[in-house]
Design a protein around this motif. Structure first.
Motif: not given
Length: 89
Positions: A3-27
């Motif tokens: 489905x297109x983004x417009x179709x998803x938005x009409x079905x109730x989807x919204x923009x989710x923005x997440x910020x992931x904080x992670x540890x560096x593998x070597x440090x």
């Protein structure tokens, strides 16, 4: 077919923005961040949680924390069917 983004938005989807904080593998004492955006369905956030599971399974940098926000881009009252259009001379 996806489905297109417009179709998803009409079905109730919204923009989710997440910020992931992670540890560096070597440090392990160094935190880095990664920003992710996707149309997702609140309050269950299936795409966000699928991405978190993917990260934990496939990415070497262990997650420290995740913070996210969600905004519906289209509400039911924002769309209406137009039957006719009258141009202004």
């Amino acid at each position: 077919m996806q489905p297109s983004d417009t179709e998803l938005m009409l079905k109730g989807y919204g923009l989710t923005t997440a910020e992931f904080f992670y540890r560096m593998p070597d440090h392990r004492s160094v935190l880095n961040s990664y920003v992710w955006q996707m149309l997702d369905l609140a309050p269950d956030y299936p795409r966000l949680f699928a991405f978190i599971e993917f990260w934990q399974r496939e990415i070497d940098g262990p997650l420290h924390s995740v913070r996210f926000t969600h905004r519906r881009m289209v509400a039911p009252g924002d769309w209406r069917q137009v039957v006719a259009e009258f141009p202004v001379p």
